[in-house]
Design an enzyme around this catalytic site. Structure first.
Site, PDB file in Angstrom:
ATOM      1  N   GLU A  49     -36.810  19.420 118.497  1.00  0.00           N
ATOM      2  CA  GLU A  49     -37.858  18.602 119.128  1.00  0.00           C
ATOM      3  C   GLU A  49     -38.621  19.362 120.214  1.00  0.00           C
ATOM      4  OE1 GLU A  49     -34.687  18.457 119.658  1.00  0.00           O
ATOM      5  OE2 GLU A  49     -34.269  18.046 121.764  1.00  0.00           O
ATOM      6  N   HIS A  54     -32.305  22.331 119.362  1.00  0.00           N
ATOM      7  CA  HIS A  54     -33.306  21.315 119.732  1.00  0.00           C
ATOM      8  C   HIS A  54     -34.605  21.527 118.951  1.00  0.00           C
ATOM      9  CE1 HIS A  54     -31.232  19.658 123.302  1.00  0.00           C
ATOM     10  NE2 HIS A  54     -30.705  20.854 123.357  1.00  0.00           N
ATOM     11  N   GLY A  89     -28.480  16.205 125.858  1.00  0.00           N
ATOM     12  CA  GLY A  89     -28.223  15.665 127.194  1.00  0.00           C
ATOM     13  C   GLY A  89     -26.868  16.166 127.641  1.00  0.00           C
ATOM     14  N   GLU A  90     -26.147  15.336 128.355  1.00  0.00           N
ATOM     15  CA  GLU A  90     -24.813  15.732 128.823  1.00  0.00           C
ATOM     16  C   GLU A  90     -23.808  14.738 128.248  1.00  0.00           C
ATOM     17  OE1 GLU A  90     -24.446  18.655 130.295  1.00  0.00           O
ATOM     18  OE2 GLU A  90     -22.333  18.219 129.965  1.00  0.00           O
ATOM     19  N   ARG A 119     -17.989  23.028 122.617  1.00  0.00           N
ATOM     20  CA  ARG A 119     -19.128  22.854 123.530  1.00  0.00           C
ATOM     21  C   ARG A 119     -19.487  24.174 124.207  1.00  0.00           C
ATOM     22  NH1 ARG A 119     -17.855  17.998 127.523  1.00  0.00           N
ATOM     23  NH2 ARG A 119     -19.857  18.643 128.345  1.00  0.00           N
ATOM     24  N   CYS A 161     -27.687  18.695 119.398  1.00  0.00           N
ATOM     25  CA  CYS A 161     -26.941  19.271 120.521  1.00  0.00           C
ATOM     26  C   CYS A 161     -25.912  18.268 121.043  1.00  0.00           C
ATOM     27  CB  CYS A 161     -27.908  19.751 121.590  1.00  0.00           C
ATOM     28  SG  CYS A 161     -27.140  20.945 122.691  1.00  0.00           S
ATOM     29  N   ILE A 170     -29.771  25.373 123.811  1.00  0.00           N
ATOM     30  CA  ILE A 170     -29.568  25.192 125.249  1.00  0.00           C
ATOM     31  C   ILE A 170     -28.117  24.759 125.467  1.00  0.00           C
ATOM     32  CG2 ILE A 170     -30.298  23.974 127.331  1.00  0.00           C
ATOM     33  CD1 ILE A 170     -32.973  23.395 125.817  1.00  0.00           C
ATOM     34  N   ARG A 171     -27.325  25.629 125.985  1.00  0.00           N
ATOM     35  CA  ARG A 171     -25.881  25.340 126.156  1.00  0.00           C
ATOM     36  C   ARG A 171     -25.344  24.660 124.902  1.00  0.00           C
ATOM     37  NH1 ARG A 171     -23.940  22.274 130.288  1.00  0.00           N
ATOM     38  NH2 ARG A 171     -25.792  20.989 130.188  1.00  0.00           N
TER      39      ARG A 171
HETATM   40  N1  GLN Z   1     -23.703  21.260 126.937  1.00  0.00           N
HETATM   41  C1  GLN Z   1     -24.022  19.879 126.735  1.00  0.00           C
HETATM   42  C2  GLN Z   1     -22.767  19.072 126.445  1.00  0.00           C
HETATM   43  O1  GLN Z   1     -21.747  19.643 126.201  1.00  0.00           O
HETATM   44  C3  GLN Z   1     -25.016  19.732 125.592  1.00  0.00           C
HETATM   45  C4  GLN Z   1     -26.291  20.424 125.960  1.00  0.00           C
HETATM   46  C5  GLN Z   1     -27.490  19.895 125.248  1.00  0.00           C
HETATM   47  O2  GLN Z   1     -27.520  18.800 124.680  1.00  0.00           O
HETATM   48  N2  GLN Z   1     -28.555  20.657 125.330  1.00  0.00           N
HETATM   49  O3  GLN Z   1     -22.805  17.870 126.480  1.00  0.00           O
END
Ligand code: GLN
Length: 187
Positions: free
Chosen positions: A173, A171, A48-49, A107, A80, A135-136
């Protein structure tokens, strides 16, 4: 009592973890309050974020509840964003952290969203590469003495374990590869 796997469900891709848990015959349940956490024997913190989730965690009281469960030895796995929140330190950011996993993370270490990628990852103890989606994603740039690296991309650490705590940059999942969920259930 049956093993109840809580999935933190304040924000992010928690439903995907619940889908995998049900696919492998485990009991997964959404966690949004300290009371719900208390019914679980282990916890998954999804992607998530992390800055957004930090605010939601503090207002729900889950911040303190999760730290205290980690201290009791409850198995906790962060994917993540989840791994970022579990870390002791994040390079260059002042943000909410549980501080339960003795690592420093960077990050968005592989760049912006468009640099997301999938990779077959050599994972400690697995006979064949694990299908992983990044993903990021963060990387681990420092590990304390009780922390073990479980997977790397080039020289970058992307999965760690510290006793009953597991952190993965990617991820699992989002793939059909259920081996990490199965491994976490054996913690
Ligand atoms: N870039 C997000 C963060 O720094 C994490 C991305 C993710 O969970 N896929 O919170």
């Amino acid at each position: 009592m049956r093993d109840r796997v809580g999935v933190l469900a304040l924000q992010g891709d928690y439903q995907k973890h619940l889908d995998v848990l049900s696919a492998i015959g485990a009991f997964g349940t959404e966690v949004r309050t300290p009371g719900e956490l208390a019914t679980c024997s282990r916890l998954i913190i999804p992607g998530g974020e992390s800055t957004t989730l930090g605010i939601l965690l503090t207002s729900s009281g889950l911040d303190k509840a999760i730290v205290s469960r980690a201290g009791e030895g409850t198995p906790i796995w962060g994917t993540c964003m989840g791994m970022i929140l579990m870390a002791k330190e994040v390079e260059g950011y002042k943000q909410f952290l549980f501080g339960i996993l003795d690592v420093t993370v960077r990050r968005n270490a592989f760049g912006a969203q468009i640099f997301s990628f999938e990779e077959g990852l050599e994972f400690s103890g697995f006979a064949s590469p694990l299908h992983a989606v990044f993903i990021r994603a963060p990387i681990v740039t420092r590990m304390g003495s009780g922390v073990e690296a479980l997977a790397r991309i080039d020289d970058q650490i992307v999965a760690v374990r510290q006793g009953s705590l597991l952190g993965t940059s990617f991820h699992p999942e989002l793939t059909g590869d259920t081996r990490l969920h199965e491994m976490f259930l054996r913690f």
